[in-house]
Design an enzyme around this catalytic site. Structure first.
Site: not given
Length: 579
Positions: A476, A47, A159, A109-110
């Site tokens: 760096m 993602e 959803k 869930f999630q």
């Protein structure tokens, strides 16, 4: 029409053609709607890769970037990329799925509070739990992301809303009102404020333009050039402002700040007027703010009122459309101030530019990265290329040694400094600009953060060129440890890197490795002539540093370079100022 179908239809109504994402349970209805929608969906392999790709697509095209993810880890993986877009003012729409509305707050869930998590890194955020709210929120989100000062907007959709049927009355209303029109109002500048700015400019003996990323966002580069050409104004740019005035322009002194050119930093410290265009006076640009441009009055032009006088009090502030403001200043300002003192000022700036410029006569057999990048840049004088950088030493070398004639051709994570940005941003930029060569300049530290996107290049046959500068270090950080932490090299050794050419081959990407200066020209020919993705692995000296460097807490005039650092890391070197 389901909510998911309406979402896809609305994106198409707003001329969105390409979206980047990764599916999952809570966003599955949207992916079902995408199946035969005609929208081009690019399946990235993480993602974060999707949001960075949408960012590169937006920056290089000026269009809205769109990314999609599921709830929970999908949404949290977007956050870094959303923050990157927020700090660099990139128009981005992030669409996330959320658990069903009756499960919100139950630790389902999630489930994660995406709305709350996102608030500090977005321009605005929405949580949609009612189908009737979707049209208003979605159209507002698309408009907000692109209006005024652009930025990321997140819309988190439950959803059950994605699956719900749109009520007939709501759908009828949507048909009349969609797409939502941008109602951003341009502020009209009072004539007396324009006159005051013009008067300050006309009475200045040592004026200097300080151009930031806002010039490119406002599409005001042509007017900046007209201003500079009309009044022969020396100009410096920020990292994001690179390309606002062509790098090759006579009066462009280069980037200012921590790794800016000596001529740019000295000009800022000596000027008596600073014309700030679309810049926020970031600490990496100003050094010690108390010592920054100590003799200068400030005219600050920006579309965002909150940036004006935030860090440095402006003598004149002009908030609104930059093109209109610059046009008014050019028309109002008298050209009579191009007198002898101003001529001496220009001579001082241009002499510094010539005498304190970078040298490329590296006397050794190994590959000198600045020379390599200069050679690469010269090959694009006739046909410009887009360069997407990762973050680190190579990012600063690109800013210093490559030339750009558009902000949209130089993509760099400025405000956030996010490693792993370059590769996905490059693939997004290539999809938005298929006619241009797109190059990702990366380091061996940065490339590993989103290297999975090589699979995305292969799947969609996206011909991005990857120039990988490998010093087997987090360069760096190692440089700072050398200079300011008594050479205590803590966790910066990457000598156990994989064989990057073999890694590229495993993903089906052409690759080659070089380590000698005599190999550079032929390798660049092969690199650029290939019509497919290509990774050129370049081994460079692990001890090579980026110069000059303004140490933390110092004035921009107190820079150190390789010679002064080798003698005494705490010493500084500056040139005599103009008097």
């Amino acid at each position: 029409m389901r909510g998911a179908d309406y979402l896809v239809k609305t994106l198409k109504d707003h001329k969105v053609e390409t979206v980047f994402g990764y599916p999952g349970g809570a966003i599955m209805p949207v992916y079902d709607a995408l199946y035969e929608s005609g929208l081009r969906h690019i399946l990235c392999r993480h993602e974060q890769g999707a949001v960075f790709a949408a960012d590169g697509y937006a920056r290089s095209s000026g269009q809205l970037g769109v990314c999609i993810a599921t709830s929970g880890p999908g949404a949290t993986n977007l956050i870094t990329g959303i923050a990157n877009a927020q700090l660099d003012s990139v128009p981005l729409l992030a669409i996330t799925g959320q658990v069903a509305s009756n499960l919100i707050g139950t630790d389902a869930f999630q489930e994660i509070d995406t709305y709350g998590l996102s608030l500090s890194v977005v321009k605005h955020s929405y949580l949609v739990t009612n189908i009737e709210d979707l049209p208003r929120m979605l159209n507002e989100a698309i408009s907000l992301a692109q209006s005024g000062r652009p930025g990321p907007v997140l819309i988190d959709i439950a959803k059950d809303v994605q699956m719900a049927e749109m009520p007939a009355a709501t759908l009828a209303y949507c048909e009349k009102s969609s797409p939502h029109q941008d109602d951003h109002q341009v502020l009209v500048q009072p004539s007396e404020v324009i006159s005051k700015a013009a008067s300050l400019l006309a009475s200045s003996a040592k004026p200097l333009v300080y151009a930031g990323g806002g010039v490119g966002i406002a599409q005001a580069s042509a007017l900046l050039k007209k201003l500079v050409d009309t009044f022969k104004l020396p100009t410096v740019t920020t990292l994001k402002g690179i390309g606002a005035l062509a790098s090759s322009h006579l009066y462009n002194l280069g980037m200012l700040g921590m790794h800016g050119t000596k001529s740019a930093n000295l000009a800022v410290q000596e000027c008596d007027l600073l014309l700030v265009l679309g810049a926020r006076l970031d600490d990496r640009a100003t050094g010690d703010l108390k010592q920054f441009a100590p003799h200068a009055k400030v005219i600050h032009i920006d579309c965002d009122q909150t940036e004006v006088s935030k860090l440095r009090l402006a003598d004149v502030s002009l908030v609104g459309d930059m093109k209109e403001i610059l046009s008014a200043i050019i028309e109002t300002t008298s050209g009579n101030f191009i007198h002898q003192i101003a001529h001496q000022w220009r001579h001082y700036c241009l002499t510094n530019k010539e005498q304190l410029g970078f040298r490329y006569d590296a006397p050794f057999s190994t590959i000198y990265a600045p020379l390599l990048l200069q050679k690469l840049s010269h090959r694009f004088q006739q046909q410009p290329a887009i360069v997407a950088c990762d973050v680190g030493q190579h990012q600063m070398w690109v800013a210093q040694h490559m030339q750009f004639d558009s902000c949209q051709h130089h993509l760099s994570s400025g405000g956030l400094g996010a490693m792993g940005y370059g590769l996905p941003a490059a693939l997004g930029a290539k999809l938005a600009n298929p006619e241009l060569t797109v190059i990702n300049v990366s380091g061996d530290g940065s490339i590993m953060m989103n290297i999975q996107e090589l699979a995305t290049l292969k799947r969609y046959n996206i011909p991005v060129k990857i120039l990988l500068l490998d010093n087997q270090r987090l360069g760096m950080v190692r440089q700072w440890q050398q200079l300011f932490f008594e050479k205590r090299y803590s966790e910066t050794d990457l000598s156990d890197n994989p064989d990057f050419t073999e890694l590229a081959h495993a993903f089906g990407i052409q690759s080659k490795s070089i380590h000698l200066a005599t190999q550079v020209d032929d390798a660049l020919d092969d690199f650029l002539s290939s019509d497919k993705s290509y990774l050129l692995h370049v081994a460079i000296d692990p001890d090579e540093n980026v110069w000059p460097l303004v140490p933390p807490g110092k004035s921009n005039a107190d820079f150190i370079d390789d010679q002064s650092a080798n003698c005494n890391p705490s010493s500084t070197q500056s040139s005599k100022g103009f008097r």
